[in-house]
Design a protein around this motif. Sequence first.
Motif, mmCIF file in Angstrom:
data_model
loop_
_atom_site.group_PDB
_atom_site.id
_atom_site.type_symbol
_atom_site.label_atom_id
_atom_site.label_comp_id
_atom_site.label_asym_id
_atom_site.label_seq_id
_atom_site.Cartn_x
_atom_site.Cartn_y
_atom_site.Cartn_z
ATOM 1 N N LEU A 19 1.276 -6.809 -6.981
ATOM 2 C CA LEU A 19 0.078 -6.023 -7.283
ATOM 3 C C LEU A 19 -0.528 -6.436 -8.623
ATOM 4 C CD1 LEU A 19 1.134 -2.493 -5.987
ATOM 5 C CD2 LEU A 19 -0.563 -4.041 -4.986
ATOM 6 N N GLU A 54 -4.253 -7.946 -9.133
ATOM 7 C CA GLU A 54 -5.164 -7.381 -10.138
ATOM 8 C C GLU A 54 -5.709 -8.486 -11.057
ATOM 9 O OE1 GLU A 54 -4.651 -4.225 -13.719
ATOM 10 O OE2 GLU A 54 -3.793 -3.628 -11.785
ATOM 11 N N ARG A 101 2.252 2.485 2.507
ATOM 12 C CA ARG A 101 1.961 3.198 3.756
ATOM 13 C C ARG A 101 2.700 2.522 4.894
ATOM 14 N NH1 ARG A 101 -4.137 4.103 4.689
ATOM 15 N NH2 ARG A 101 -3.277 5.052 6.556
ATOM 16 N N ILE A 130 -8.838 -1.876 0.410
ATOM 17 C CA ILE A 130 -7.941 -1.268 -0.569
ATOM 18 C C ILE A 130 -8.773 -0.661 -1.698
ATOM 19 C CG2 ILE A 130 -5.966 -1.662 -2.094
ATOM 20 C CD1 ILE A 130 -5.369 -2.292 0.914
ATOM 21 N N ASN A 131 -8.611 0.643 -1.899
ATOM 22 C CA ASN A 131 -9.319 1.387 -2.948
ATOM 23 C C ASN A 131 -10.830 1.145 -2.923
ATOM 24 O OD1 ASN A 131 -6.839 2.326 -3.853
ATOM 25 N ND2 ASN A 131 -6.590 0.634 -5.278
ATOM 26 N N LYS A 132 -11.382 0.908 -1.765
ATOM 27 C CA LYS A 132 -12.816 0.638 -1.588
ATOM 28 C C LYS A 132 -13.305 -0.484 -2.487
ATOM 29 C CE LYS A 132 -13.714 5.324 -0.079
ATOM 30 N NZ LYS A 132 -14.329 6.599 -0.325
ATOM 31 N N GLN A 133 -12.383 -1.415 -2.858
ATOM 32 C CA GLN A 133 -12.735 -2.467 -3.803
ATOM 33 C C GLN A 133 -12.484 -3.871 -3.260
ATOM 34 O OE1 GLN A 133 -10.281 -1.421 -7.140
ATOM 35 N NE2 GLN A 133 -11.840 -0.085 -8.008
ATOM 36 N N TRP A 134 -11.423 -4.042 -2.506
ATOM 37 C CA TRP A 134 -11.079 -5.379 -2.014
ATOM 38 C C TRP A 134 -10.346 -5.277 -0.690
ATOM 39 C CZ3 TRP A 134 -5.743 -6.538 -1.848
ATOM 40 C CH2 TRP A 134 -4.922 -5.677 -2.578
ATOM 41 N N TYR A 135 -10.297 -6.390 0.008
ATOM 42 C CA TYR A 135 -9.656 -6.423 1.321
ATOM 43 C C TYR A 135 -8.336 -7.174 1.272
ATOM 44 C CZ TYR A 135 -13.777 -4.681 3.717
ATOM 45 O OH TYR A 135 -14.797 -3.894 4.153
ATOM 46 N N THR A 159 0.803 -1.217 0.000
ATOM 47 C CA THR A 159 0.000 0.000 0.000
ATOM 48 C C THR A 159 0.841 1.275 0.000
ATOM 49 O OG1 THR A 159 -0.086 0.057 2.411
ATOM 50 C CG2 THR A 159 -1.862 -1.145 1.269
#
Length: 158
Positions: free
Chosen positions: A147, A151, A5, A26-31, A3
């Motif tokens: 990543l 994806e 971070r 993550i990106n309001k799409q997956w955990y 991330t």
Amino acid sequence: MLTNRKGLAKTSATPGKTLLINHFIINKQWYLVDLPGYGFAKRSKSVLQKLEQMISGYILQREQLVNLFVLVDIRLEPQKIDLEFIEWLGQSGVPFSIVFTKADKLSNSKVNTNVEAYKKTLLETWEELPPIFVTSAEKKTGRDELLGYIEEILKGNN
């Protein structure tokens, strides 16, 4: 590392400190879910047993689980506990990948030697190897590959 971070996931110099399952959206799409480690913890048998039940329960009962990343320290020879866990994942039909960590701590040739030794050990019981990644949180090695793989997995599950 994934991330970008630092400090997002808590780490400790003492193995086995984390006793919780941590979820990161993550990106309001997956955990991305951080499970406690299963090795090297200096804990009582009852705590280790509860931890094992929590981890195995989560892995086997989580319908949304699309891939489990098994983090393995590249500096170590294949550890019995890792090999047993990987074997259990295979027997349980859990999709997983192996992520070698701390690649920055060894020379490239030693990293390659250790990965090949691990593959050789796995091929004693496995016909086909899972996806394997070599990473370093310090140097961001393997980040793009991981990543990209995530994806790919996410596209395949939509």
